[in-house]
Design a protein around this motif. Structure first.
Motif, PDB file in Angstrom:
ATOM      1  N   ARG A   1      -7.160  -0.586   2.899  1.00  7.90           N
ATOM      2  CA  ARG A   1      -6.125  -0.276   3.893  1.00  7.90           C
ATOM      3  C   ARG A   1      -6.692   0.364   5.155  1.00  7.90           C
ATOM      4  O   ARG A   1      -5.975   0.509   6.153  1.00  7.90           O
ATOM      5  CB  ARG A   1      -5.071   0.651   3.293  1.00  7.90           C
ATOM      6  CG  ARG A   1      -4.167   0.001   2.253  1.00  7.90           C
ATOM      7  CD  ARG A   1      -3.169   1.003   1.709  1.00  7.90           C
ATOM      8  NE  ARG A   1      -2.302   0.456   0.678  1.00  7.90           N
ATOM      9  CZ  ARG A   1      -1.173  -0.225   0.914  1.00  7.90           C
ATOM     10  NH1 ARG A   1      -0.797  -0.425   2.180  1.00  7.90           N
ATOM     11  NH2 ARG A   1      -0.449  -0.687  -0.085  1.00  7.90           N
TER      12      ARG A   1
ATOM     13  N   THR B   1      -8.662  -3.610   9.306  1.00 10.12           N
ATOM     14  CA  THR B   1      -7.832  -4.804   9.439  1.00 10.12           C
ATOM     15  C   THR B   1      -8.447  -5.952   8.639  1.00 10.12           C
ATOM     16  O   THR B   1      -9.622  -5.903   8.264  1.00 10.12           O
ATOM     17  CB  THR B   1      -7.728  -5.242  10.903  1.00 10.12           C
ATOM     18  OG1 THR B   1      -9.016  -5.669  11.367  1.00 10.12           O
ATOM     19  CG2 THR B   1      -7.220  -4.106  11.789  1.00 10.12           C
TER      20      THR B   1
ATOM     21  N   GLN C   1      -5.115  -2.894   6.794  1.00  7.15           N
ATOM     22  CA  GLN C   1      -4.437  -2.092   7.817  1.00  7.15           C
ATOM     23  C   GLN C   1      -3.339  -2.886   8.519  1.00  7.15           C
ATOM     24  O   GLN C   1      -2.341  -2.308   8.962  1.00  7.15           O
ATOM     25  CB  GLN C   1      -5.473  -1.615   8.839  1.00  7.15           C
ATOM     26  CG  GLN C   1      -5.011  -0.496   9.747  1.00  7.15           C
ATOM     27  CD  GLN C   1      -6.148  -0.019  10.632  1.00  7.15           C
ATOM     28  OE1 GLN C   1      -6.450  -0.615  11.661  1.00  7.15           O
ATOM     29  NE2 GLN C   1      -6.812   1.051  10.209  1.00  7.15           N
ATOM     30  N   ASP C   2      -3.499  -4.222   8.598  1.00 13.26           N
ATOM     31  CA  ASP C   2      -2.522  -5.028   9.333  1.00 13.26           C
ATOM     32  C   ASP C   2      -1.917  -6.161   8.510  1.00 13.26           C
ATOM     33  O   ASP C   2      -1.343  -7.089   9.056  1.00 13.26           O
ATOM     34  CB  ASP C   2      -3.162  -5.599  10.603  1.00 13.26           C
ATOM     35  CG  ASP C   2      -4.314  -6.546  10.310  1.00 13.26           C
ATOM     36  OD1 ASP C   2      -4.799  -6.556   9.164  1.00 13.26           O
ATOM     37  OD2 ASP C   2      -4.733  -7.266  11.233  1.00 13.26           O
ATOM     38  N   GLY C   3      -2.056  -6.110   7.185  1.00 11.61           N
ATOM     39  CA  GLY C   3      -1.489  -7.179   6.364  1.00 11.61           C
ATOM     40  C   GLY C   3      -2.150  -7.257   5.011  1.00 11.61           C
ATOM     41  O   GLY C   3      -2.167  -6.278   4.263  1.00 11.61           O
TER      42      GLY C   3
END
Length: 415
Positions: free
Chosen positions: A312, A315, A258-260
């Motif tokens: 995804r 995080t 979700q963040d990388g």
């Protein structure tokens, strides 16, 4: 009363004469130095090892200003003493021969035959000191049609096929051959060379004689192809580039979060089943396409997109926390800055600062600790990487060269 004196290193008493420059040779001698050997590095007066000038980045003084000393040199030259001697002069050659008479090990990385004109080659020095272990590091070895060629890490990565298996596949965005992010062949050559030297020293205990070690970057570059070379030799099919995925394991690669991104390194069916259960898809482990590693490799085109749709949704930190107690290898893809801030890296003391008093404005140098952990004879970081010629006087004094003689040699540019 507690004895706070650090234990002597495993190689205490071993004298190493370091005539090498740049990375492969110095990496080898730094390993020996960390293990307690006394390593004396001979450098060119006024210039020194080439890597002293390979910047930016540069070392900083106490006020945070750049000096003219490149940080590259410090990566592979701690725990050594620096002596400046011009080996192109007869007096310089004689000084080095005197040092070789007292040495147990000599490491050099000149071109094949390059030291013969100075009388510092293996045949000459080992006739004077038959116990000397003499290690030559070259690009292509002491024989063969390429022996006279200069060899560099990037060239070897290209020639051995390392670049052909590094990077994303042709046709993908960013596809094409890439070098590894550090000079991998140089570093491995240094490690192999240190192992060979230790073996030769052990053999000397039985025979009383040293020997010549012929280390070639090309040989090492071929050797470290490891399973990729084994696969080719077994099948005749040359492997290609496939980014961060593994040719023989799946799922074993990076996944978007979700963040990388995160890294999953699932190496067996049990780990895969535990991941599937934690991810809310236990049925994947029972799917006929994914029930074994071989099947997952065969059907990775179906498996990876399905997994990424799920990865995804959380995080990277959430995935790591979810999988940590389930024995599923999962971790972040760190920058080097993040790696040095990692809790385990800090707990292991892998960042070390060594003071240096060389009068050049650099008060301390920070580096990476030795990864060698010996319970009885741990590496001792005794000296920061030296300033150019920092120890010339003390080393020459041991050779019997008095102050007046040293001044005369300096005046003539010999030291």
């Amino acid at each position: 009363m507690t004895d706070l004196t650090p234990p002597a290193g495993a190689l205490a008493g071993i004298q190493v004469l370091d005539l090498s420059r740049v990375l492969a040779g110095p990496w080898c001698t730094q390993i020996l130095a960390d293990l307690g050997a006394d390593v004396v590095k001979v450098e060119r007066p006024g210039a020194g090892d080439d890597t002293r000038h390979w910047g930016p980045p540069f070392l900083q003084d106490a006020d945070g200003n750049d000096t003219t000393q490149a940080s590259y040199f410090t990566a592979c030259n701690r725990n050594k003493r620096s002596v400046t001697i011009d080996m192109a002069t007869e007096d310089g050659q004689q000084l080095i021969r005197q040092m070789a008479l007292q040495a147990d090990v000599l490491v050099e990385n000149f071109k094949v035959g390059g030291l013969a004109r100075y009388g510092l080659d293996h045949a000459t020095l080992c006739a004077l000191n038959p116990r000397l272990v003499y290690c030559s590091v070259t690009g292509f070895g002491q024989d063969g049609p390429y022996a006279e060629r200069a060899g560099y890490d990037l060239m070897i990565q290209a020639m051995t096929g390392m670049m052909s298996i590094t990077g994303r596949a042709d046709g993908e965005p960013g596809g094409g051959p890439l070098r590894v992010g550090v000079a991998l062949t140089d570093l491995f050559t240094g490690v192999y060379a240190s192992s060979a030297i230790l073996a030769a020293l052990h053999a000397r205990h039985r025979t009383g004689e040293g020997q010549h070690i012929d280390m070639a970057l090309l040989d090492v570059g071929m050797a470290i192809l490891a399973n990729q070379a084994a696969g080719f030799l077994a099948t005749g099919v040359a492997p290609g580039r496939q980014g961060n995925s593994h040719p023989s394991l799946a799922p074993y690669q990076d996944f978007a979060t979700q963040d990388g991104s995160m890294l999953l390194a699932i190496g067996n069916d049990g780990q895969f089943a535990r991941f599937c259960a934690a991810a809310g898809h236990p049925e994947w482990a029972q799917d006929a396409r994914f029930a074994s590693n071989t099947l997952r490799v065969k059907h990775r085109a179906a498996l990876i997109p399905a997994m990424e749709a799920v990865t995804r949704t959380r995080t990277t930190a959430e995935w790591i926390a979810l999988l940590e107690d389930k024995a599923v290898p999962c971790g972040p893809i760190n920058t080097i800055a993040q790696a040095f801030d990692d809790a385990q890296v800090r707990a292991r003391g892998l960042r070390v600062a060594l003071p240096r008093d060389a009068g050049d404005g650099v008060a301390q140098i920070t580096g990476v600790a030795s990864p060698l952990r010996l319970s009885a004879h741990p590496p001792v970081l005794r000296h920061a990487p030296p300033a150019l010629g920092q120890h010339t006087d003390e080393v020459l004094q041991v050779l019997g060269v008095d102050a007046a003689q040293r001044a005369e040699l300096r005046a003539r540019g010999v030291v």
